[in-house]
Each structure stands twice: as structure tokens, then as C-alpha cells.
Design a protein around this motif. Structure first.
Motif, PDB file in Angstrom:
ATOM      1  N   ILE A  78     -30.761 -64.450  -9.108  1.00 29.42           N
ATOM      2  CA  ILE A  78     -30.292 -65.716  -8.546  1.00 29.42           C
ATOM      3  C   ILE A  78     -28.816 -65.510  -8.182  1.00 29.42           C
ATOM      4  CG2 ILE A  78     -30.109 -68.194  -8.872  1.00 29.42           C
ATOM      5  CD1 ILE A  78     -32.992 -66.985  -9.109  1.00 29.42           C
ATOM      6  N   VAL A  79     -28.539 -65.611  -6.895  1.00 27.98           N
ATOM      7  CA  VAL A  79     -27.210 -65.297  -6.370  1.00 27.98           C
ATOM      8  C   VAL A  79     -26.406 -66.584  -6.223  1.00 27.98           C
ATOM      9  CG1 VAL A  79     -25.971 -64.244  -4.438  1.00 27.98           C
ATOM     10  CG2 VAL A  79     -28.199 -63.341  -5.128  1.00 27.98           C
ATOM     11  N   GLY A  80     -25.151 -66.555  -6.650  1.00 27.38           N
ATOM     12  CA  GLY A  80     -24.266 -67.702  -6.485  1.00 27.38           C
ATOM     13  C   GLY A  80     -24.024 -68.012  -5.013  1.00 27.38           C
ATOM     14  N   LEU A  81     -23.507 -69.200  -4.744  1.00 29.31           N
ATOM     15  CA  LEU A  81     -23.443 -69.728  -3.383  1.00 29.31           C
ATOM     16  C   LEU A  81     -22.520 -68.953  -2.439  1.00 29.31           C
ATOM     17  CD1 LEU A  81     -23.513 -73.568  -4.076  1.00 29.31           C
ATOM     18  CD2 LEU A  81     -25.390 -72.077  -3.360  1.00 29.31           C
ATOM     19  N   GLU A  82     -21.629 -68.138  -2.956  1.00 28.42           N
ATOM     20  CA  GLU A  82     -20.766 -67.346  -2.077  1.00 28.42           C
ATOM     21  C   GLU A  82     -21.304 -65.931  -1.854  1.00 28.42           C
ATOM     22  OE1 GLU A  82     -16.772 -67.551  -3.622  1.00 28.42           O
ATOM     23  OE2 GLU A  82     -16.636 -69.717  -3.240  1.00 28.42           O
ATOM     24  N   GLU A  91     -36.167 -64.117  -5.967  1.00 26.00           N
ATOM     25  CA  GLU A  91     -34.745 -64.079  -5.694  1.00 26.00           C
ATOM     26  C   GLU A  91     -34.398 -65.227  -4.766  1.00 26.00           C
ATOM     27  OE1 GLU A  91     -35.902 -60.167  -4.025  1.00 26.00           O
ATOM     28  OE2 GLU A  91     -37.228 -61.850  -4.291  1.00 26.00           O
ATOM     29  N   LYS A  92     -33.225 -65.815  -5.012  1.00 25.91           N
ATOM     30  CA  LYS A  92     -32.745 -66.886  -4.144  1.00 25.91           C
ATOM     31  C   LYS A  92     -31.260 -67.091  -4.384  1.00 25.91           C
ATOM     32  CE  LYS A  92     -33.983 -70.846  -7.138  1.00 25.91           C
ATOM     33  NZ  LYS A  92     -34.764 -72.101  -7.172  1.00 25.91           N
ATOM     34  N   ARG A  93     -30.626 -67.838  -3.466  1.00 24.97           N
ATOM     35  CA  ARG A  93     -29.238 -68.243  -3.636  1.00 24.97           C
ATOM     36  C   ARG A  93     -29.260 -69.674  -4.134  1.00 24.97           C
ATOM     37  NH1 ARG A  93     -26.718 -66.875   1.239  1.00 24.97           N
ATOM     38  NH2 ARG A  93     -27.693 -68.713   2.134  1.00 24.97           N
ATOM     39  N   ALA A  94     -28.448 -69.979  -5.134  1.00 28.28           N
ATOM     40  CA  ALA A  94     -28.511 -71.308  -5.736  1.00 28.28           C
ATOM     41  C   ALA A  94     -27.248 -71.589  -6.542  1.00 28.28           C
ATOM     42  CB  ALA A  94     -29.734 -71.411  -6.652  1.00 28.28           C
ATOM     43  N   PRO A  95     -26.957 -72.866  -6.772  1.00 24.09           N
ATOM     44  CA  PRO A  95     -25.806 -73.225  -7.606  1.00 24.09           C
ATOM     45  C   PRO A  95     -26.121 -73.051  -9.091  1.00 24.09           C
ATOM     46  CG  PRO A  95     -26.943 -75.201  -6.890  1.00 24.09           C
ATOM     47  CD  PRO A  95     -27.613 -74.057  -6.203  1.00 24.09           C
ATOM     48  N   THR A 118     -29.508 -74.058 -11.658  1.00 24.63           N
ATOM     49  CA  THR A 118     -30.783 -74.132 -10.952  1.00 24.63           C
ATOM     50  C   THR A 118     -31.895 -73.522 -11.802  1.00 24.63           C
ATOM     51  OG1 THR A 118     -29.761 -74.032  -8.773  1.00 24.63           O
ATOM     52  CG2 THR A 118     -32.049 -73.316  -8.914  1.00 24.63           C
ATOM     53  N   SER A 119     -33.039 -74.194 -11.857  1.00 23.73           N
ATOM     54  CA  SER A 119     -34.186 -73.605 -12.546  1.00 23.73           C
ATOM     55  C   SER A 119     -34.957 -72.738 -11.560  1.00 23.73           C
ATOM     56  CB  SER A 119     -35.082 -74.683 -13.145  1.00 23.73           C
ATOM     57  OG  SER A 119     -35.649 -75.475 -12.129  1.00 23.73           O
ATOM     58  N   PHE A 120     -35.608 -71.723 -12.078  1.00 22.61           N
ATOM     59  CA  PHE A 120     -36.395 -70.814 -11.251  1.00 22.61           C
ATOM     60  C   PHE A 120     -37.546 -70.275 -12.081  1.00 22.61           C
ATOM     61  CE2 PHE A 120     -32.877 -68.621 -13.220  1.00 22.61           C
ATOM     62  CZ  PHE A 120     -33.397 -67.432 -13.717  1.00 22.61           C
ATOM     63  N   ASP A 121     -38.601 -69.887 -11.403  1.00 24.77           N
ATOM     64  CA  ASP A 121     -39.792 -69.359 -12.060  1.00 24.77           C
ATOM     65  C   ASP A 121     -39.880 -67.860 -11.829  1.00 24.77           C
ATOM     66  OD1 ASP A 121     -40.579 -71.884 -12.904  1.00 24.77           O
ATOM     67  OD2 ASP A 121     -41.796 -72.243 -11.125  1.00 24.77           O
ATOM     68  N   GLY A 138     -19.434 -66.686  -7.294  1.00 26.55           N
ATOM     69  CA  GLY A 138     -19.257 -65.255  -7.076  1.00 26.55           C
ATOM     70  C   GLY A 138     -20.032 -64.385  -8.047  1.00 26.55           C
ATOM     71  N   GLU A 139     -21.087 -64.939  -8.623  1.00 30.62           N
ATOM     72  CA  GLU A 139     -21.869 -64.213  -9.619  1.00 30.62           C
ATOM     73  C   GLU A 139     -23.318 -64.031  -9.162  1.00 30.62           C
ATOM     74  OE1 GLU A 139     -19.736 -65.568 -13.797  1.00 30.62           O
ATOM     75  OE2 GLU A 139     -21.436 -66.770 -13.065  1.00 30.62           O
ATOM     76  N   ILE A 140     -24.031 -63.199  -9.907  1.00 31.04           N
ATOM     77  CA  ILE A 140     -25.480 -63.055  -9.772  1.00 31.04           C
ATOM     78  C   ILE A 140     -26.073 -63.121 -11.170  1.00 31.04           C
ATOM     79  CG2 ILE A 140     -27.410 -61.641  -8.956  1.00 31.04           C
ATOM     80  CD1 ILE A 140     -25.465 -60.198  -7.086  1.00 31.04           C
ATOM     81  N   LEU A 141     -27.105 -63.925 -11.339  1.00 30.37           N
ATOM     82  CA  LEU A 141     -27.863 -63.964 -12.580  1.00 30.37           C
ATOM     83  C   LEU A 141     -29.078 -63.063 -12.379  1.00 30.37           C
ATOM     84  CD1 LEU A 141     -28.903 -67.177 -14.515  1.00 30.37           C
ATOM     85  CD2 LEU A 141     -30.477 -65.297 -14.151  1.00 30.37           C
ATOM     86  N   VAL A 142     -29.191 -62.048 -13.210  1.00 24.29           N
ATOM     87  CA  VAL A 142     -30.321 -61.124 -13.126  1.00 24.29           C
ATOM     88  C   VAL A 142     -31.093 -61.209 -14.433  1.00 24.29           C
ATOM     89  CG1 VAL A 142     -31.030 -58.720 -12.871  1.00 24.29           C
ATOM     90  CG2 VAL A 142     -29.103 -59.605 -11.536  1.00 24.29           C
ATOM     91  N   ALA A 143     -32.414 -61.381 -14.344  1.00 21.68           N
ATOM     92  CA  ALA A 143     -33.229 -61.584 -15.531  1.00 21.68           C
ATOM     93  C   ALA A 143     -34.467 -60.712 -15.516  1.00 21.68           C
ATOM     94  CB  ALA A 143     -33.639 -63.056 -15.640  1.00 21.68           C
ATOM     95  N   LEU A 144     -34.894 -60.316 -16.706  1.00 24.99           N
ATOM     96  CA  LEU A 144     -36.177 -59.666 -16.913  1.00 24.99           C
ATOM     97  C   LEU A 144     -37.008 -60.537 -17.832  1.00 24.99           C
ATOM     98  CD1 LEU A 144     -35.202 -55.917 -17.499  1.00 24.99           C
ATOM     99  CD2 LEU A 144     -36.023 -56.993 -15.393  1.00 24.99           C
ATOM    100  N   ALA A 145     -38.323 -60.595 -17.565  1.00 23.93           N
ATOM    101  CA  ALA A 145     -39.248 -61.362 -18.390  1.00 23.93           C
ATOM    102  C   ALA A 145     -40.384 -60.465 -18.844  1.00 23.93           C
ATOM    103  CB  ALA A 145     -39.804 -62.544 -17.600  1.00 23.93           C
ATOM    104  N   ALA A 146     -40.836 -60.679 -20.072  1.00 23.25           N
ATOM    105  CA  ALA A 146     -41.939 -59.898 -20.629  1.00 23.25           C
ATOM    106  C   ALA A 146     -42.869 -60.812 -21.406  1.00 23.25           C
ATOM    107  CB  ALA A 146     -41.396 -58.806 -21.555  1.00 23.25           C
ATOM    108  N   ALA A 147     -44.169 -60.579 -21.284  1.00 21.59           N
ATOM    109  CA  ALA A 147     -45.173 -61.344 -22.030  1.00 21.59           C
ATOM    110  C   ALA A 147     -46.044 -60.394 -22.828  1.00 21.59           C
ATOM    111  CB  ALA A 147     -46.029 -62.173 -21.083  1.00 21.59           C
ATOM    112  N   ALA A 148     -46.453 -60.845 -23.996  1.00 20.86           N
ATOM    113  CA  ALA A 148     -47.278 -60.021 -24.878  1.00 20.86           C
ATOM    114  C   ALA A 148     -48.759 -60.186 -24.600  1.00 20.86           C
ATOM    115  CB  ALA A 148     -46.973 -60.373 -26.335  1.00 20.86           C
TER     116      ALA A 148
END
Length: 197
Positions: free
Chosen positions: A96-100, A133-137, A140-143, A172-182
Motif C-alpha cells: 500500500i503506497v502513500g499518496l505521494e 497493491e494500491k495507493r491510499a492514505p 485505509t483497510s485492504f484485503d 512518502g511511505e509504503i506499507l508492505v505486508a505478508l500474510a500466512a494461513a495454517a
């Protein structure tokens, strides 16, 4: 939810992490029936400086990819596996990329083997990682979509997990996430894909 603040860096100083947030979800009942064993999903998200922020349009993103992607994958992959506390059966990723910034900045970091192979190795996986992936403030929630780690056609493991970090990403940031399910979806009962062929 747990958070680690002030984490920095790789040896080049290119990876600047403001915070790491960990979510663990356990579903004990679904459809009015108990889920046994409890369905477990973990997400680890790092909020990082966008390595291309303030540079205008950058034609060649390889410098930022080389400086950040592998170290970011190495940081997140073992954390999400440890947070899950079980064998990974399904996985996914997000940027998730910040607005700039540009959506392409997030894509550049997560759609490279330099990033994804850390998770594939940690999870003993072979399939491509599904992604959002998306740009958002900030806030923001994302799936994050998840699929089976070795066979993306296994329908029981097609699922998603909703994530939100209240103060991220900054512009000016990027939120990068990994998800794992058992496991796959709780109480999944769709017939195998082969039954429709």
C-alpha cells in the motif's frame, strides 16, 4: 496486535523501517459450528520509506529494488511464519503506497523474486504469491488474497484477510505486508475443481 518501532536497516542504510505491526487472527467458530482446530491467520506489515519518494518520475526502478526488496523480504518472511506458529498452507502479500508515491513503487518491491523468494523458502512454497497493491492514505483497510503454497487451484485455500494500520502509510511511505494461513477457509466444503472438468 504487536508493534515494533524504530527498526532500521540493511547494511547500505537503504531500508528505513518506521514500524512493524503483527496481527494474528484465530477463528474458533463459523456457520454456528466450532472450527477444530482453530483457524489461524497471521499478517506482518512493515511501514517503510518509499525509496523513490521525492525523485519525480523514475524511469528505472532497479536501484530501489536492489537496495530494498531482498532485505525487506528477509525481514518479513521469518516474522510471519513465527507469528503463525504453525505450518504455512496459504499465503499472500500486499503493498500500500502513500499518496505521494506510485502504485508501481509498491509493485516494484513485492513483484520480484528478491522479495518473494524469502517467503517461498520460509514456507516451503512453490506457487506465485497472490497480491494486492494500491495507493491510499493512512488508515485505509485492504484485503490480502491468499492461495495454497504449492497448488493455486486448491479452492479450499482461496481466502483473504482484512488489514488496517491506523497511521500508515504516510504520504512518502509504503506499507508492505505478508500474510500466512495454517489452513484453508473455516468450514470450507466446495468440491474439488476436478469435479467440474
Amino acid at each position: 496486535m504487536t508493534e515494533t518501532a524504530g527498526t532500521t536497516a540493511d547494511t547500505t542504510g537503504a531500508l528505513h523501517v518506521r514500524k512493524i505491526t503483527t496481527f494474528v487472527e484465530e477463528i474458533a467458530a463459523e456457520g454456528g459450528r466450532p472450527v477444530e482446530p482453530v483457524a489461524r491467520v497471521a499478517v506482518v506489515a512493515a511501514v517503510i520509506d518509499n525509496p523513490w519518494h521525492g525523485q519525480g518520475f523514475v524511469d528505472d526502478l532497479s536501484g530501489g529494488i536492489d537496495a530494498v526488496a531482498s532485505d525487506l523480504g528477509a525481514l518479513l518472511a521469518p516474522r510471519v511464519v513465527a507469528a503463525l506458529g504453525a505450518t504455512v498452507e496459504a499465503y499472500g502479500k500486499a503493498a500500500i503506497v502513500g499518496l505521494e508515491g506510485e502504485v508501481e513503487h509498491g509493485s516494484a518491491l513485492i513483484h520480484t523474486l528478491k522479495f518473494g523468494d524469502h517467503f517461498r523458502t520460509a514456507a516451503s512454497a512453490t506457487t506465485l504469491l497472490p497480491a494486492v497493491e494500491k495507493r491510499a492514505p493512512a488508515g485505509t483497510s485492504f484485503d490480502i488474497p491468499l492461495k495454497h503454497i504449492t497448488d493455486a487451484t486448491i479452492r479450499s485455500h482461496h481466502q483473504s484477510v482484512e488489514v488496517q494500520v491506523a497511521d500508515a502509510p504516510h504520504a512518502g511511505e509504503i506499507l508492505v505486508a505478508l500474510a500466512a494461513a495454517a489452513q484453508g477457509r473455516p468450514q470450507q466444503r466446495l468440491a474439488a475443481l476436478a469435479t467440474e472438468q
